[in-house]
Design an enzyme around this catalytic site. Sequence first.
Site, PDB file in Angstrom:
ATOM      1  CB  CYS A   1      -0.921   0.007   1.213  1.00 51.66           C
ATOM      2  SG  CYS A   1      -1.958   1.476   1.331  1.00 51.66           S
TER       3      CYS A   1
ATOM      4  CD  GLU B   1      -2.898  -9.797   2.775  1.00 51.62           C
ATOM      5  OE1 GLU B   1      -2.689  -9.844   4.007  1.00 51.62           O
ATOM      6  OE2 GLU B   1      -2.017  -9.442   1.955  1.00 51.62           O
TER       7      GLU B   1
ATOM      8  NE  ARG C   1      -1.126 -12.314   9.122  1.00 58.03           N
ATOM      9  CZ  ARG C   1       0.028 -11.862   9.564  1.00 58.03           C
ATOM     10  NH1 ARG C   1       0.306 -11.934  10.858  1.00 58.03           N
ATOM     11  NH2 ARG C   1       0.921 -11.328   8.748  1.00 58.03           N
TER      12      ARG C   1
ATOM     13  NE  ARG D   1      -2.346  -8.552   7.530  1.00 65.25           N
ATOM     14  CZ  ARG D   1      -2.062  -8.359   8.815  1.00 65.25           C
ATOM     15  NH1 ARG D   1      -3.026  -7.979   9.653  1.00 65.25           N
ATOM     16  NH2 ARG D   1      -0.849  -8.527   9.270  1.00 65.25           N
TER      17      ARG D   1
END
Length: 325
Positions: free
Chosen positions: A78, A117, A160, A162
């Site tokens: 990103c 992802e 976790r 995402r």
Amino acid sequence: MFTFIDVFAGIGGFRQGCELAGGLCVWACEKDKFARQTYASNFDIDDHEFAHDFAKDIKDVDLMDIPDHDVLLAGFPCQPFSTAGRREGFAHETQGTLFFELAKIIKEKQPTFFLLENVKGLLSHKSGSTMFTIMRALNELGYKVYPKVIDADGFVPQHRERVYLAGVRDDIDLGSYWHDLRGPWAEFEAPQKGSLQLRHILEPHDQVSVKYTMSDRYMAGLLTHEAKQAAKGNTFGYRIYHPGDVTGALTASYARSAQSILIHQGEHMNPRKLTPRECARLMGYPEHFKIPVSDTQAYKQFGNSVVPPLIRAVMNAMLPWHYRE
């Protein structure tokens, strides 16, 4: 059987999960030399400077060299996007970012599906403008896109979260599949949270090297830092986990900031960090997965990875049966 390409491949978490779902990888791309070493060791491919099916820098890839494929997979970095009220489309707004390189592949190769992802923070990055730009870019390329935040807890003993972007080309008729506003996520099934615990991935205590035990000096430093932050009204997180717990997210910086996941070793012993093999298990990798790199690199690689069994479940939800037979 479906074919897929593995972009920003890392150590192959996407590939591991997709192969379990019946897929065949026809091309991969990864720049980091240590990640390439781990990837090549586990998938029996040639880590060569000019390997045709294992490219290095995505910016140097000739799009004509990428084979046709059913599914594009990518855990993309990103980077900042230039939105600022512009309306020229993805070619302008994402130019100079690695997402732009990914979008070029999608535009040229027109895969039937894609799965992207990223960290959950992508949704709020720049007050949501980054996500807005990504979604609009993918829509302009001719795809319906369905985002979903998924916690890996249950697939592995780790919280976790995402964000996953599942996409299908506009002209594809899936019949009753992806039949409502949830798209593929209507079919997605996750295990019960907490069904796996740390005890399921830990080595027997007497088989763990003492080098993984935190020193008195390290622990004293944590306590001192915690006290200083508390005096300022701040919190400082270090967490000691027990065998019945589910951990927080493993990060790529675990080698230097192990305090995020410390393992209890008894009342009169300092806690220890996870071993690389335990990190592999914590991420859902099989026992036969090879770790040919140093501990430092291994921690970074697993901390950057996706969770293969979660990816398998996502692919089973995304793809109609005739793609997986």
